[in-house]
Design an enzyme around this catalytic site. Sequence first.
Site, mmCIF file in Angstrom:
data_model
loop_
_atom_site.group_PDB
_atom_site.id
_atom_site.type_symbol
_atom_site.label_atom_id
_atom_site.label_comp_id
_atom_site.label_asym_id
_atom_site.label_seq_id
_atom_site.Cartn_x
_atom_site.Cartn_y
_atom_site.Cartn_z
ATOM 1 N N GLN A 1 -3.108 24.475 -17.863
ATOM 2 C CA GLN A 1 -2.667 23.223 -18.471
ATOM 3 C C GLN A 1 -1.186 23.007 -18.201
ATOM 4 O O GLN A 1 -0.327 23.449 -18.965
ATOM 5 C CB GLN A 1 -2.951 23.216 -19.973
ATOM 6 N N PHE A 2 -0.882 22.302 -17.108
ATOM 7 C CA PHE A 2 0.513 22.074 -16.735
ATOM 8 C C PHE A 2 1.241 21.204 -17.756
ATOM 9 O O PHE A 2 2.465 21.248 -17.852
ATOM 10 C CB PHE A 2 0.614 21.469 -15.331
ATOM 11 N N THR A 3 0.517 20.446 -18.569
ATOM 12 C CA THR A 3 1.169 19.557 -19.535
ATOM 13 C C THR A 3 1.905 20.318 -20.639
ATOM 14 O O THR A 3 2.656 19.713 -21.407
ATOM 15 C CB THR A 3 0.163 18.567 -20.163
#
Length: 148
Positions: free
Chosen positions: A78-80
């Site tokens: 999850q890069f967010t």
Amino acid sequence: MKVVLQRVKHAQVSVENRIIGKINQGYLLLVGFEDSDTETQLDYVVHKICHLRIFEDENQKMNLDIQQVGGSILSVSQFTLYASTRHGNRPSFTAAGDPDHAKRCFARFNEKLKQTEIPLATGEFGANMQVDLQNDGPVTIILDTDQL
């Protein structure tokens, strides 16, 4: 590296309406990487995940680790987690790791988790995923290697 660890009764991740990873009791890990992440940081976080004592013992005290309760792990990239909302209303993701580096880190992170022999399921790096879970507690822990 940032990890949001949630203790769950069960969790699953789907891509295009197809379940690709599913666990019962254990941890849902939402995992993000930055370009400065190293093998040492991966080792530290894997060790911490495997030894956190956040499951209840017979006295309802958080005193047991995931291995002691026979739990499993669902690991989802999850890069967010690296979103910056400091300026304006649209998040900036410039702090997130380069996708090639982050993909290698995610693969290596999951290899290290597999070596612990804790059952592991994963999401698909870079895919649009739907995650379903039943949080247990709720217990949510944030691990951030920038705070070591």
